[in-house]
Design a protein around this motif. Structure first.
Motif, PDB file in Angstrom:
ATOM      1  N   LEU A 146       0.808  -0.889  -0.009  1.00  0.00           N
ATOM      2  CA  LEU A 146      -0.054  -0.332  -0.376  1.00  0.00           C
ATOM      3  C   LEU A 146       1.154   1.627   0.040  1.00  0.00           C
ATOM      4  N   VAL A 147       2.119   1.510   0.454  1.00  0.00           N
ATOM      5  CA  VAL A 147       3.245   2.220   0.726  1.00  0.00           C
ATOM      6  C   VAL A 147       3.448   2.497  -1.043  1.00  0.00           C
ATOM      7  N   PHE A 148       3.716   1.261  -0.728  1.00  0.00           N
ATOM      8  CA  PHE A 148       4.349   1.494  -2.620  1.00  0.00           C
ATOM      9  C   PHE A 148       3.601   2.292  -4.272  1.00  0.00           C
ATOM     10  N   LEU A 149       2.512   1.564  -3.753  1.00  0.00           N
ATOM     11  CA  LEU A 149       1.224   1.597  -4.508  1.00  0.00           C
ATOM     12  C   LEU A 149       0.678   3.184  -4.252  1.00  0.00           C
ATOM     13  N   GLY A 150       0.476   3.077  -2.864  1.00  0.00           N
ATOM     14  CA  GLY A 150       0.206   4.578  -2.460  1.00  0.00           C
ATOM     15  C   GLY A 150       0.999   5.877  -2.868  1.00  0.00           C
ATOM     16  N   ALA A 151       2.325   5.894  -2.675  1.00  0.00           N
ATOM     17  CA  ALA A 151       3.142   6.958  -3.093  1.00  0.00           C
ATOM     18  C   ALA A 151       3.112   6.479  -4.994  1.00  0.00           C
ATOM     19  N   PHE A 152       3.002   5.627  -5.377  1.00  0.00           N
ATOM     20  CA  PHE A 152       3.106   5.501  -7.148  1.00  0.00           C
ATOM     21  C   PHE A 152       1.637   6.147  -7.652  1.00  0.00           C
ATOM     22  N   PHE A 153       0.743   5.823  -7.074  1.00  0.00           N
ATOM     23  CA  PHE A 153      -0.489   6.461  -7.124  1.00  0.00           C
ATOM     24  C   PHE A 153      -1.535   8.127  -6.003  1.00  0.00           C
ATOM     25  N   ARG A 154      -0.011   8.355  -6.077  1.00  0.00           N
ATOM     26  CA  ARG A 154      -0.668  10.373  -4.641  1.00  0.00           C
ATOM     27  C   ARG A 154      -1.453  10.645  -5.206  1.00  0.00           C
ATOM     28  N   SER A 155      -1.094  10.914  -6.860  1.00  0.00           N
ATOM     29  CA  SER A 155      -2.196  12.003  -7.534  1.00  0.00           C
ATOM     30  C   SER A 155      -3.724  11.577  -7.270  1.00  0.00           C
ATOM     31  N   THR A 156      -4.177  10.270  -7.793  1.00  0.00           N
ATOM     32  CA  THR A 156      -5.807   9.940  -6.813  1.00  0.00           C
ATOM     33  C   THR A 156      -6.613  10.275  -5.689  1.00  0.00           C
ATOM     34  N   ALA A 157      -7.331  10.266  -5.554  1.00  0.00           N
ATOM     35  CA  ALA A 157      -7.798  10.223  -4.135  1.00  0.00           C
ATOM     36  C   ALA A 157      -7.207   8.255  -3.583  1.00  0.00           C
ATOM     37  N   ARG A 158      -7.820   7.910  -3.772  1.00  0.00           N
ATOM     38  CA  ARG A 158      -7.683   6.261  -3.911  1.00  0.00           C
ATOM     39  C   ARG A 158      -6.153   5.362  -3.445  1.00  0.00           C
ATOM     40  N   GLY A 159      -5.153   6.666  -4.097  1.00  0.00           N
ATOM     41  CA  GLY A 159      -3.617   6.383  -4.071  1.00  0.00           C
ATOM     42  C   GLY A 159      -3.229   7.104  -2.892  1.00  0.00           C
ATOM     43  N   ARG A 160      -3.788   7.788  -2.052  1.00  0.00           N
ATOM     44  CA  ARG A 160      -3.861   9.167  -0.690  1.00  0.00           C
ATOM     45  C   ARG A 160      -4.149   7.819  -0.137  1.00  0.00           C
ATOM     46  N   ARG A 161      -5.633   7.432   0.066  1.00  0.00           N
ATOM     47  CA  ARG A 161      -6.388   6.335   0.968  1.00  0.00           C
ATOM     48  C   ARG A 161      -5.035   5.405   1.316  1.00  0.00           C
ATOM     49  N   TRP A 162      -4.252   4.364   0.463  1.00  0.00           N
ATOM     50  CA  TRP A 162      -3.748   3.669   0.319  1.00  0.00           C
ATOM     51  C   TRP A 162      -2.088   3.928   1.742  1.00  0.00           C
ATOM     52  N   LEU A 163      -1.763   5.274   0.720  1.00  0.00           N
ATOM     53  CA  LEU A 163      -0.433   5.347   1.176  1.00  0.00           C
ATOM     54  C   LEU A 163      -1.496   5.860   3.405  1.00  0.00           C
ATOM     55  N   GLN A 164      -1.882   6.512   2.752  1.00  0.00           N
ATOM     56  CA  GLN A 164      -2.093   6.930   4.295  1.00  0.00           C
ATOM     57  C   GLN A 164      -1.969   5.563   5.277  1.00  0.00           C
ATOM     58  N   THR A 165      -3.449   4.427   4.860  1.00  0.00           N
ATOM     59  CA  THR A 165      -2.868   3.188   5.260  1.00  0.00           C
ATOM     60  C   THR A 165      -2.217   2.131   5.571  1.00  0.00           C
ATOM     61  N   GLY A 166      -1.885   2.409   4.532  1.00  0.00           N
ATOM     62  CA  GLY A 166       0.077   1.429   4.134  1.00  0.00           C
ATOM     63  C   GLY A 166       0.546   2.184   6.119  1.00  0.00           C
ATOM     64  N   ARG A 167       1.376   3.859   5.625  1.00  0.00           N
ATOM     65  CA  ARG A 167       1.915   4.012   7.107  1.00  0.00           C
ATOM     66  C   ARG A 167       1.480   4.098   7.973  1.00  0.00           C
ATOM     67  N   ASP A 168       0.240   4.015   8.273  1.00  0.00           N
ATOM     68  CA  ASP A 168      -0.344   3.960   9.394  1.00  0.00           C
ATOM     69  C   ASP A 168       0.033   2.212  10.525  1.00  0.00           C
ATOM     70  N   MET A 169      -0.176   1.414   9.080  1.00  0.00           N
ATOM     71  CA  MET A 169       0.562  -0.319   9.164  1.00  0.00           C
ATOM     72  C   MET A 169       1.985  -0.117   9.334  1.00  0.00           C
ATOM     73  N   ILE A 170       2.812   0.248   8.693  1.00  0.00           N
ATOM     74  CA  ILE A 170       4.610   0.473   9.242  1.00  0.00           C
ATOM     75  C   ILE A 170       5.274   0.806  10.155  1.00  0.00           C
ATOM     76  N   GLU A 171       4.215   2.016  10.563  1.00  0.00           N
ATOM     77  CA  GLU A 171       4.112   2.661  11.903  1.00  0.00           C
ATOM     78  C   GLU A 171       4.011   1.828  13.093  1.00  0.00           C
ATOM     79  N   ALA A 172       2.749   1.146  13.384  1.00  0.00           N
ATOM     80  CA  ALA A 172       2.790   0.660  13.984  1.00  0.00           C
ATOM     81  C   ALA A 172       3.119  -0.700  14.695  1.00  0.00           C
ATOM     82  N   GLU A 173       3.482  -1.486  12.801  1.00  0.00           N
ATOM     83  CA  GLU A 173       3.867  -2.694  13.637  1.00  0.00           C
ATOM     84  C   GLU A 173       5.744  -2.929  13.989  1.00  0.00           C
TER      85      GLU A 173
END
Length: 592
Positions: A270-297
């Motif tokens: 999700l971090v990779f795909l979110g960063a790749f598609f950060r110009s889309t609304a879905r991509g920004r959500r993927w990036l935030q979700t992935g970042r939160d997962m990596i931060e917590a884990e």
């Protein structure tokens, strides 16, 4: 599903919290509802809709813009990077091209298979070792752990992770030969055609979807400017499929009451795909979700002293790669993780520095399946020193530099010439080596320049669940004067044979005391290949370390359950000047 597997699942469920069980019921219901949706959704995601979601004027405009999004390198880096790489790594440059040429011939070595040559069509759905080919069925409903067959689902998964794409990309950068880019384009086109969204074994595990997306994105940045990738048809297929990969991961995250490496890898995707598609609304959500997962884990899956909860050196490497790669990528986009997160990453590297032997070998503690986030280097599979050269460059650590011995080519492709320069400026720590204890993680390393002993005195893996941990408490590996004198047996295989899977994680297959043929931690079921009961808890640990000698003493509760109970204690001492290692076992109890 067999009766014994059903019974084992019910037993596992009875030990879970009501909150977890409720969440699983909701997830199962959602999966069932998604089945009809899986036939509709891909038709809604068109090339035009992806272009529109990104706010681009055309497919080509989006392609060009995507190549300019922040990554580990930029469009302008190719010439200076490859020039420095060929000067600094001449042997590795030749090895990369040779490996890429084998990919062109469809020659692969997967999970210890040895070199196998496939035909023009790659076997995306087949375990070529056993001949088992999985059908194109709805992925979340596929039962792929076929314990009554000698098949291994990880074989087609490994091929479909496409981690050879980075080698094709590096060879393309070094040589400019369009054949490598054309192979990438051909394989992606073939894979998409033969793996419809959400159908087949290559969509059955979100972790593998994530790792495949990571590989495709690396390849995009290496080869996106090639003639082989210039056609609108290919560009549209690749971008649309990557977008669908992101949606699949986001709706199939592998959560559990105790998360493991699968959940972390989902976050990486999700971090990779979110960063790749950060110009889309879905991509920004993927990036935030992935970042939160990596931060917590980082904090839930590692001990305070930096040891991964799986209790496996191979999986420690995988999870560390996940955190390290995401950390570097997000730092490039000026979204770095917290200082506490960075400190825990540094602790994980300290554990690597301790367990790596003076000749670079790694102890075979726990399971291993060759898992990587990406494959950027030419080092042997069991050599983890590239992590330390990256750590030396990032944290300015002389002890990491000494253990790494050099700046590895894997680290170059991750950090570039700036990383190499940072590594060169770090002063290597002077000897002697310091022995280290990781009491939270449960590992103790007694060592000098000529000796290395690692002792496992931690709980069973996955916080008492088993996972990729073995029945190896108080087990050790011993290296003296360049030789592995005592080694762990590692892991032979996973699902291809329940008998051999269970043997290799059993007490008898480790250099520990076994009482009355009993397991240290009892198996919950012969069919449950990733569960152990939490019987053997470490206790009464004594650790002393000095310039002349080290001493470890520990015991566990594994055999206190017997009638009459038996207490097992192991002492390990290293006298450094004499190169004298003594292992002493003390068994206390009554009876025979």
């Amino acid at each position: 599903m067999t009766l014994s597997e059903s019974v084992a699942r019910v037993r596992r469920g009875s030990r879970r919290s009501p909150r977890y069980l409720l969440r699983r019921v909701v997830e199962i219901a959602a999966h069932r509802l998604r089945r009809p949706w899986s036939n509709i959704f891909p038709h809604l995601v068109t090339v035009r809709s992806v272009v529109s979601a990104a706010g681009a004027d055309s497919l080509d405009a989006l392609w060009v813009r995507q190549r300019r999004t922040p990554f580990f390198f930029t469009l302008s880096d190719r010439q200076p990077w490859t020039g420095m790489f060929q000067t600094r790594f001449p042997g590795e440059s030749k090895a990369i091209v040779a490996t890429a040429d084998r990919v062109l011939r469809h020659e692969f070595d997967l999970l210890g298979s040895g070199c196998v040559t496939f035909g023009p069509a790659l076997p995306w759905h087949t375990d070529f070792k056993s001949g088992r080919e999985w059908p194109i069925e709805y992925a979340p409903g596929l039962h792929y752990s076929e314990l009554d067959r000698p098949s291994d689902i990880k074989v087609p998964w490994e091929l479909s992770r496409a981690q050879h794409f980075t080698t094709l990309g590096q060879a393309y950068w070094i040589t400019g030969d369009e054949r490598y880019a054309q192979e990438f384009a051909n394989e992606v086109t073939d894979w998409i055609a033969r793996n419809p969204w959400a159908y087949g074994v290559n969509w059955a595990c979100a972790m593998d979807v994530a790792l495949r997306a990571v590989s495709w994105i690396w390849a995009f940045y290496y080869m996106g400017g090639s003639a082989a990738c210039a056609s609108p048809a290919f560009r549209g297929r690749l971008l649309r499929s990557l977008y669908l990969h992101g949606e699949y991961i986001a709706t199939h995250i592998e959560r559990s009451d105790v998360n493991g490496n699968h959940y972390v890898c989902d976050g990486v995707g999700l971090v990779f795909l979110g960063a790749f598609f950060r110009s889309t609304a879905r991509g920004r959500r993927w990036l935030q979700t992935g970042r939160d997962m990596i931060e917590a884990e980082m904090f839930s899956q590692t001990s305070p002293d930096g040891v991964d909860c799986e209790k496996s050196t191979a999986y420690h490497r995988l999870v560390l790669e996940a955190f390290l790669t995401c950390g570097v990528l997000l730092a490039r986009t000026e979204e770095p993780f917290s200082s506490e997160w960075q400190a825990r990453l540094e602790r994980m590297l300290e554990y690597v520095e301790a367990y790596v032997k003076p000749d670079g070998r790694v102890p075979l503690i726990g399971d291993a399946d060759d898992g990587r986030i990406q494959k950027l280097g030419t080092q042997p599979l069991g050599d983890h020193r590239y992590l330390l050269s990256a750590g030396a460059a990032l944290f300015g650590r002389g002890d990491f530099k000494r253990a790494a011995q050099r700046f590895w080519d894997e680290s170059f492709w991750l950090l570039g010439p700036e990383g190499a320069a940072a590594f060169d400026t770090v002063a290597a720590a002077a000897p002697p080596l310091q022995s280290k204890a990781f009491p939270d993680g449960g590992f103790y390393v007694l060592r000098s320049d000529r000796a290395h002993v690692i002792v496992d005195c931690g709980e069973v893996g996955m916080h008492g669940r088993g996972g990729h941990g073995h029945n190896d408490i108080l087990g050790f590996e011993l290296w003296l004067d360049g030789m592995n004198l005592v080694t762990d047996c590692g892991a032979y295989l996973y699902t291809a044979s329940r008998e051999w899977r269970n043997r290799f994680r059993s007490t008898a297959f480790h250099n520990v005391v076994q009482v009355d043929g009993e397991e240290l931690n009892r198996f919950s079921s012969p069919d449950n290949l990733w569960q152990l009961r939490d019987d053997a808890r470490p206790r009464n640990v004594v650790w002393q370390s000095g310039n002349g000698a080290d001493y470890f003493r520990g015991t566990h509760t594994g055999y206190l359950r017997l009638n009459p109970p038996v207490n097992v204690t192991r002492e390990v001492s290293l006298r450094k000047e004499d190169l004298d290692v003594v292992i002493r076992d003390i068994i206390e109890g009554t009876g025979s």
